[in-house]
Design a protein around this motif. Structure first.
Motif, mmCIF file in Angstrom:
data_model
loop_
_atom_site.group_PDB
_atom_site.id
_atom_site.type_symbol
_atom_site.label_atom_id
_atom_site.label_comp_id
_atom_site.label_asym_id
_atom_site.label_seq_id
_atom_site.Cartn_x
_atom_site.Cartn_y
_atom_site.Cartn_z
ATOM 1 N N MET A 126 4.047 -6.955 3.586
ATOM 2 C CA MET A 126 3.042 -6.278 2.764
ATOM 3 C C MET A 126 3.677 -5.053 2.126
ATOM 4 S SD MET A 126 0.617 -4.399 5.647
ATOM 5 C CE MET A 126 0.437 -5.826 6.729
ATOM 6 N N PRO A 127 3.105 -4.578 1.022
ATOM 7 C CA PRO A 127 3.647 -3.378 0.382
ATOM 8 C C PRO A 127 3.523 -2.161 1.294
ATOM 9 C CG PRO A 127 2.138 -4.549 -1.084
ATOM 10 C CD PRO A 127 1.980 -5.148 0.274
ATOM 11 N N CYS A 132 -0.514 0.446 -1.615
ATOM 12 C CA CYS A 132 -1.714 -0.303 -1.250
ATOM 13 C C CYS A 132 -2.973 0.403 -1.744
ATOM 14 C CB CYS A 132 -1.759 -0.485 0.271
ATOM 15 S SG CYS A 132 -0.517 -1.639 0.903
ATOM 16 N N VAL A 133 -4.100 -0.285 -1.640
ATOM 17 C CA VAL A 133 -5.390 0.223 -2.110
ATOM 18 C C VAL A 133 -6.020 1.074 -1.015
ATOM 19 C CG1 VAL A 133 -7.674 -0.401 -2.955
ATOM 20 C CG2 VAL A 133 -5.680 -1.802 -3.577
ATOM 21 N N ARG A 134 -6.349 2.309 -1.345
ATOM 22 C CA ARG A 134 -6.863 3.264 -0.361
ATOM 23 C C ARG A 134 -8.367 3.071 -0.128
ATOM 24 N NH1 ARG A 134 -3.478 8.266 -0.476
ATOM 25 N NH2 ARG A 134 -1.673 7.777 -1.786
ATOM 26 N N SER A 135 -8.786 3.227 1.130
ATOM 27 C CA SER A 135 -10.209 3.168 1.437
ATOM 28 C C SER A 135 -10.961 4.306 0.771
ATOM 29 C CB SER A 135 -10.428 3.206 2.954
ATOM 30 O OG SER A 135 -9.797 4.342 3.532
ATOM 31 N N LEU A 156 -5.164 -1.187 2.017
ATOM 32 C CA LEU A 156 -5.171 -2.640 1.998
ATOM 33 C C LEU A 156 -4.144 -3.202 1.024
ATOM 34 C CD1 LEU A 156 -9.004 -3.428 2.068
ATOM 35 C CD2 LEU A 156 -7.383 -3.614 3.953
ATOM 36 N N ASP A 157 -3.499 -4.267 1.443
ATOM 37 C CA ASP A 157 -2.590 -5.011 0.583
ATOM 38 C C ASP A 157 -3.354 -5.419 -0.682
ATOM 39 O OD1 ASP A 157 -0.999 -6.954 -0.662
ATOM 40 O OD2 ASP A 157 -0.321 -7.809 1.240
ATOM 41 N N GLY A 176 -3.061 -4.809 5.930
ATOM 42 C CA GLY A 176 -2.916 -3.446 5.450
ATOM 43 C C GLY A 176 -2.447 -2.503 6.535
ATOM 44 N N TRP A 177 -2.669 -1.220 6.277
ATOM 45 C CA TRP A 177 -2.223 -0.140 7.141
ATOM 46 C C TRP A 177 -3.417 0.712 7.550
ATOM 47 C CZ3 TRP A 177 3.191 0.038 7.770
ATOM 48 C CH2 TRP A 177 3.929 -0.703 6.855
ATOM 49 N N ILE A 178 -3.287 1.415 8.688
ATOM 50 C CA ILE A 178 -4.377 2.277 9.130
ATOM 51 C C ILE A 178 -3.811 3.439 9.949
ATOM 52 C CG2 ILE A 178 -4.845 1.070 11.323
ATOM 53 C CD1 ILE A 178 -7.869 1.406 10.648
#
Length: 268
Positions: A126-127, A132-135, A156-157, A176-178
């Motif tokens: 994943m990037p 990525c797209v931020r919450s 999110l990817d 994604g990432w958190i």
């Protein structure tokens, strides 16, 4: 400075009973997120187990959500069912007038089971987080209905966010990432929050609205290293308004540190 997560999981323990306060700051709609509740239960159970001469690290937690958690005072009662040489088994219940969550918990020494690693699934490609797209870029009405989204930083990817513009992929997977939005580093019991913090995976199938958890089983494998956590959630079965969701979390070293499976509703 105390983090918002630490404040949300603060409790006062007397014997095997604890008092705490659930906050809508960690809510989704009118309900408090189940992950923050499970993190609280893990910490209370750990304290009760240690005071009874048992183990303090949660290895597994299986919870049934009997009713939605609400803003306000809560009571947690914990019973140690067995203290063994390598593991402790306990039962814990969170109530707010009505019973909210009941869980069975297995505890041990996490460091004893962290090594050696015989098999470790690799995180998905994943990037990087900044790509990525931020919450925090969610529509204002979505942010206003979820205090949780202000307290965790989700990236999110881009390949998994078509549902946000009405174009779900139909693959039933989010990646994604958190991390905590205030910079707090993850620890063992906070992984239970992160396992239940991503948007519902059924959004990628065109589902509408938030998705309440019915039953959850989470497993913690190691203390996470500092830094971003990588998350993948997937579903393979959706029928009759229910679905299963599998989640995996890798820490910044690429180690799988937690995973879960839950049964939840799916609203289309």
């Amino acid at each position: 400075m105390t983090s918002e997560y630490d404040e949300a999981t603060t409790f006062e323990l007397t014997g095997n009973r604890a008092t705490a306060r659930l906050s809508s700051d960690w809510g989704i709609g009118n309900a408090v997120n189940g992950g923050i509740i499970m993190s609280l239960l893990a910490q209370v159970t750990s304290s009760v187990s240690r005071s009874a001469g048992g183990h303090g690290d949660v290895l597994g937690l299986s919870a049934v959500f009997l009713s939605p958690g609400a803003d306000g005072a809560a009571e947690v009662s914990t019973d140690v069912l067995r203290n063994g040489r390598s593991m402790t088994t306990a039962q814990t219940l969170l109530s707010q007038e009505d019973e909210r969550v009941r869980a069975f918990v297995t505890l041990g020494d996490i460091d004893r089971y962290a090594e050696p690693i015989t098999l470790n699934p690799q995180p998905p490609a994943m990037p990087e987080p900044d790509a990525c797209v931020r919450s925090s870029d969610a529509p204002p009405d979505a942010l206003s209905q979820s205090g949780l989204l202000s307290r965790v930083d989700i990236r999110l990817d881009p390949a998994c966010v078509g549902w946000a513009v009405g174009q779900p992929s139909g693959n039933g997977e989010l990646r994604g990432w958190i991390r905590f939005a205030d910079g707090r580093e993850p620890d063992l019991h906070s992984l239970l929050l992160f396992l239940d913090a991503f948007p519902p995976v059924t959004f990628d199938l065109g589902a509408k609205g938030w998705v309440p958890t019915v039953q959850f089983s989470g497993y913690l494998h190691a203390r996470p290293a500092p830094g971003w956590l990588q998350v993948r959630t997937r579903t393979t079965t959706v029928a009759g308004g229910l679905h299963e969701e599998d989640a995996q979390i890798w820490d910044s070293t690429g180690r799988l540190v937690a995973q879960s499976r839950q049964l939840a509703s799916a609203r289309f």
